[in-house]
Motif scaffolding. Structure first.
Motif, PDB file in Angstrom:
ATOM      1  N   ILE A   1       5.082   8.801   8.543  1.00  0.00           N
ATOM      2  CA  ILE A   1       4.376   7.689   8.731  1.00  0.00           C
ATOM      3  C   ILE A   1       5.257   6.140   8.776  1.00  0.00           C
ATOM      4  CG2 ILE A   1       2.093   8.377   9.668  1.00  0.00           C
ATOM      5  CD1 ILE A   1       1.249   6.848   7.439  1.00  0.00           C
ATOM      6  N   CYS A   2       6.175   6.066   7.480  1.00  0.00           N
ATOM      7  CA  CYS A   2       6.824   5.489   7.038  1.00  0.00           C
ATOM      8  C   CYS A   2       8.617   5.515   7.679  1.00  0.00           C
ATOM      9  CB  CYS A   2       7.103   5.727   5.793  1.00  0.00           C
ATOM     10  SG  CYS A   2       5.588   4.641   4.981  1.00  0.00           S
ATOM     11  N   GLY A   3       8.797   6.437   8.716  1.00  0.00           N
ATOM     12  CA  GLY A   3      10.129   7.064   9.121  1.00  0.00           C
ATOM     13  C   GLY A   3      11.245   6.772   8.373  1.00  0.00           C
ATOM     14  N   VAL A   4      10.935   7.965   7.537  1.00  0.00           N
ATOM     15  CA  VAL A   4      11.308   8.779   6.726  1.00  0.00           C
ATOM     16  C   VAL A   4      12.775   9.536   7.392  1.00  0.00           C
ATOM     17  CG1 VAL A   4      12.087   9.687   4.160  1.00  0.00           C
ATOM     18  CG2 VAL A   4      10.437   8.359   4.550  1.00  0.00           C
ATOM     19  N   PRO A   5      14.018   9.854   7.314  1.00  0.00           N
ATOM     20  CA  PRO A   5      14.842  10.645   7.549  1.00  0.00           C
ATOM     21  C   PRO A   5      13.991  12.232   7.756  1.00  0.00           C
ATOM     22  CG  PRO A   5      16.230   8.726   7.399  1.00  0.00           C
ATOM     23  CD  PRO A   5      14.304   8.703   6.489  1.00  0.00           C
ATOM     24  N   LYS A   6      14.184  13.092   8.573  1.00  0.00           N
ATOM     25  CA  LYS A   6      13.923  14.341   8.502  1.00  0.00           C
ATOM     26  C   LYS A   6      14.631  14.746   7.846  1.00  0.00           C
ATOM     27  CE  LYS A   6      13.289  18.730  11.408  1.00  0.00           C
ATOM     28  NZ  LYS A   6      13.584  19.139  11.969  1.00  0.00           N
ATOM     29  N   GLU A   7      15.312  14.705   7.888  1.00  0.00           N
ATOM     30  CA  GLU A   7      16.370  15.374   6.176  1.00  0.00           C
ATOM     31  C   GLU A   7      15.714  15.637   4.862  1.00  0.00           C
ATOM     32  OE1 GLU A   7      19.279  12.317   7.774  1.00  0.00           O
ATOM     33  OE2 GLU A   7      17.883  14.032   8.297  1.00  0.00           O
ATOM     34  N   LYS A   8      15.442  13.965   4.717  1.00  0.00           N
ATOM     35  CA  LYS A   8      15.403  13.570   3.420  1.00  0.00           C
ATOM     36  C   LYS A   8      14.299  13.450   3.069  1.00  0.00           C
ATOM     37  CE  LYS A   8      14.779   9.079   0.719  1.00  0.00           C
ATOM     38  NZ  LYS A   8      14.988   7.591   0.367  1.00  0.00           N
ATOM     39  N   ILE A   9      13.557  14.111   4.416  1.00  0.00           N
ATOM     40  CA  ILE A   9      11.332  13.974   4.040  1.00  0.00           C
ATOM     41  C   ILE A   9      11.334  16.092   3.759  1.00  0.00           C
ATOM     42  CG2 ILE A   9       9.792  15.187   5.732  1.00  0.00           C
ATOM     43  CD1 ILE A   9      10.233  12.465   6.949  1.00  0.00           C
ATOM     44  N   GLU A  10      12.822  16.704   4.654  1.00  0.00           N
ATOM     45  CA  GLU A  10      12.931  18.174   4.293  1.00  0.00           C
ATOM     46  C   GLU A  10      12.461  18.396   2.911  1.00  0.00           C
ATOM     47  OE1 GLU A  10      14.998  19.396   6.604  1.00  0.00           O
ATOM     48  OE2 GLU A  10      14.017  19.939   8.190  1.00  0.00           O
ATOM     49  N   ALA A  11      13.605  17.329   1.677  1.00  0.00           N
ATOM     50  CA  ALA A  11      14.460  17.859   0.463  1.00  0.00           C
ATOM     51  C   ALA A  11      13.183  17.393  -0.495  1.00  0.00           C
ATOM     52  CB  ALA A  11      15.429  16.777   0.022  1.00  0.00           C
ATOM     53  N   ARG A  12      12.545  15.947  -0.184  1.00  0.00           N
ATOM     54  CA  ARG A  12      11.484  15.065  -1.133  1.00  0.00           C
ATOM     55  C   ARG A  12      10.631  16.563  -1.438  1.00  0.00           C
ATOM     56  NH1 ARG A  12       9.830  12.241  -6.039  1.00  0.00           N
ATOM     57  NH2 ARG A  12       8.062  10.818  -5.343  1.00  0.00           N
ATOM     58  N   VAL A  13       9.983  16.848   0.426  1.00  0.00           N
ATOM     59  CA  VAL A  13       8.670  18.371   0.807  1.00  0.00           C
ATOM     60  C   VAL A  13       9.368  19.148  -1.008  1.00  0.00           C
ATOM     61  CG1 VAL A  13       7.394  20.014   1.791  1.00  0.00           C
ATOM     62  CG2 VAL A  13       8.095  17.709   2.710  1.00  0.00           C
ATOM     63  N   GLU A  14      10.216  19.553  -1.006  1.00  0.00           N
ATOM     64  CA  GLU A  14      10.996  20.739  -1.229  1.00  0.00           C
ATOM     65  C   GLU A  14      10.788  20.903  -2.769  1.00  0.00           C
ATOM     66  OE1 GLU A  14      11.421  23.683  -0.396  1.00  0.00           O
ATOM     67  OE2 GLU A  14      12.052  24.170   1.104  1.00  0.00           O
ATOM     68  N   GLU A  15      11.187  19.464  -3.618  1.00  0.00           N
ATOM     69  CA  GLU A  15      11.141  18.420  -4.459  1.00  0.00           C
ATOM     70  C   GLU A  15       9.573  18.514  -4.967  1.00  0.00           C
ATOM     71  OE1 GLU A  15      12.223  14.688  -7.188  1.00  0.00           O
ATOM     72  OE2 GLU A  15      12.389  14.919  -4.634  1.00  0.00           O
TER      73      GLU A  15
ATOM     74  N   ARG B   1       0.898  -0.498  -0.462  1.00  0.00           N
ATOM     75  CA  ARG B   1      -0.136  -0.262   0.068  1.00  0.00           C
ATOM     76  C   ARG B   1       0.649   1.264  -0.211  1.00  0.00           C
ATOM     77  NH1 ARG B   1      -4.239  -2.316   4.586  1.00  0.00           N
ATOM     78  NH2 ARG B   1      -5.860  -3.262   3.316  1.00  0.00           N
ATOM     79  N   ARG B   2       1.903   0.722   0.396  1.00  0.00           N
ATOM     80  CA  ARG B   2       3.156   2.921   0.836  1.00  0.00           C
ATOM     81  C   ARG B   2       3.280   2.985  -1.173  1.00  0.00           C
ATOM     82  NH1 ARG B   2       6.792   0.954   6.022  1.00  0.00           N
ATOM     83  NH2 ARG B   2       5.411   1.586   7.747  1.00  0.00           N
ATOM     84  N   ARG B   3       3.508   1.641  -1.895  1.00  0.00           N
ATOM     85  CA  ARG B   3       3.210   2.332  -2.841  1.00  0.00           C
ATOM     86  C   ARG B   3       1.955   2.287  -4.472  1.00  0.00           C
ATOM     87  NH1 ARG B   3       8.263   2.989  -3.865  1.00  0.00           N
ATOM     88  NH2 ARG B   3       8.627   2.651  -5.692  1.00  0.00           N
ATOM     89  N   ILE B   4       1.390   3.515  -3.573  1.00  0.00           N
ATOM     90  CA  ILE B   4       0.390   2.818  -3.868  1.00  0.00           C
ATOM     91  C   ILE B   4       0.398   4.644  -3.294  1.00  0.00           C
ATOM     92  CG2 ILE B   4      -2.087   3.138  -4.722  1.00  0.00           C
ATOM     93  CD1 ILE B   4      -2.214  -0.060  -3.536  1.00  0.00           C
ATOM     94  N   GLY B   5       0.034   5.273  -4.373  1.00  0.00           N
ATOM     95  CA  GLY B   5      -0.309   6.464  -4.436  1.00  0.00           C
ATOM     96  C   GLY B   5      -2.616   7.006  -4.575  1.00  0.00           C
ATOM     97  N   MET B   6      -2.775   8.108  -3.648  1.00  0.00           N
ATOM     98  CA  MET B   6      -4.483   7.831  -3.981  1.00  0.00           C
ATOM     99  C   MET B   6      -4.812   9.227  -4.279  1.00  0.00           C
ATOM    100  SD  MET B   6      -6.112   5.269  -3.901  1.00  0.00           S
ATOM    101  CE  MET B   6      -7.329   5.428  -3.310  1.00  0.00           C
ATOM    102  N   ILE B   7      -5.755   9.957  -4.418  1.00  0.00           N
ATOM    103  CA  ILE B   7      -5.785  11.826  -4.545  1.00  0.00           C
ATOM    104  C   ILE B   7      -7.380  10.994  -4.855  1.00  0.00           C
ATOM    105  CG2 ILE B   7      -5.732  13.803  -5.731  1.00  0.00           C
ATOM    106  CD1 ILE B   7      -3.603  12.403  -7.745  1.00  0.00           C
TER     107      ILE B   7
END
Length: 341
Positions: A112-126, A84-90
């Motif tokens: 909620i998937c435990g991704v490291p904070k710095e990776k989250i920040e970079a992905r959000v910006e992207e 389910r983590r490989r599924i996106g829903m809109i």
């Protein structure tokens, strides 16, 4: 990712509890990889029940669901969570956290998937850049327009780099101009990320403007499927014909499309594939047969693969000559549909 459905069945209890209703009734379908695939149906047709089965939100009573070569409807709970983590829903109503900013909403699936904070920040910006909302990063959801909220929802759905993106009536709450911009964005994302996108809708204009293939659902069954070109040029099922008719020959997508200048008549609709749009077919028709024709509307209808020429016409003459003319058009790959009379 290719999705394959084999004879899916889903039953629910009727409102009185005395019987069951088959919301999904033996559907078999292949959704090709790396395309935008439309599933269209009227309210109650079973499309929402179907997407819950495809996206693993519910388990079918019968049948199988495959993602590529892996059967997923019978996975153990832990495997199912990972899938389910490989599924996106809109969704139509966005489903965003009003207490969070745009960036915080996008970050949530990764948190909620435990991704490291710095990776989250970079992905959000992207992702904010992809959906053109970099300047609204810290904006509260309540301050955003409907279109902006849906862009945040799209970015959130892409946060964990899904293999498939489900769009459940994603544009139903939006005005036409915003709908166009959201569909343009989804097409861009699909192309850039090579995603499989499944669009569930009751709007034929969404299928026309975004999808390459479509399945038409009615009473829990697939009643017609094929490429968007095939469906628009030559719909076979009455449900499909009704959907296309309600696009409205009198309601063109733009001033370059089909325009009706006579409200009278119009017994036949002619559809010209691309290779016939420059051919003098009607000129030859008038010379070859003892008939007259009156054009009530004409123009181009835009599909994702290009344009289709459309005309609404009347033919006058004896029935034998009219039929010969129709046979001639069909022989020359012009699709003729009787629309009234």
């Amino acid at each position: 990712m290719q999705i394959k459905l084999n004879n899916l069945v889903k039953r629910y209890k009727s409102p009185d509890g005395l019987s069951t209703i088959s919301a999904v009734d033996g559907i078999s379908l292949t959704i090709p990889s790396n395309e935008i695939f439309g599933i269209i149906g009227k309210s109650g047709a079973g499309k929402s029940s179907l997407v819950r089965l495809i996206s693993m939100m519910e388990v079918p009573d019968e049948g199988q669901v495959y993602y590529d070569d892996t059967r997923i409807d019978n996975l153990a709970e832990r495997e199912l969570i990972l899938k389910r983590r490989r599924i996106g829903m809109i969704f139509q109503n966005f489903n965003l956290f009003s207490s969070r900013s745009a960036a915080q909403n996008i970050a949530y699936p990764m948190e909620i998937c435990g991704v490291p904070k710095e990776k989250i920040e970079a992905r959000v910006e992207e992702l904010l850049k992809i959906v053109d909302l970099s300047d609204r990063k810290d904006a509260r959801i309540s301050t955003l327009s409907g279109g902006q909220k849906q862009r945040v929802a799209i970015a959130r759905a892409l946060a964990n780099e899904p293999d498939v993106l489900f769009c459940d009536e994603a544009t139903s709450a939006l005005d036409p101009q915003t709908t166009k911009s959201i569909l343009d964005l989804i097409r861009k994302i699909q192309s850039q990320m090579n995603l499989t996108v499944v669009m569930i809708t009751h709007q034929m204009e969404v299928v026309r403007d975004a999808c390459s293939q479509v399945a038409v659902i009615n009473e829990g069954k697939v009643v017609e499927q094929g490429s968007v070109d095939e469906i628009f040029l030559n719909p076979k099922n009455s449900v499909t014909k009704d959907f296309i008719s309600h696009l409205g020959i009198n309601q063109p997508k733009s001033d370059k499309e089909v325009i009706r200048w006579s409200e009278d008549g119009g017994a036949y609709e002619l559809s010209f594939p691309k290779e016939q749009q420059g051919a003098p077919v009607l000129s030859h028709l008038a010379k070859e047969f003892d008939i007259e024709f009156n054009i009530r509307a004409a123009g181009l209808q835009t599909l994702t693969s290009g344009t289709v020429g459309k005309m609404i016409v009347d033919f006058s003459g004896n029935s034998e000559e009219v039929q010969k003319a129709i046979d001639y058009l069909q022989k020359n790959k012009i699709i003729v549909t009787k629309v009234q009379g």
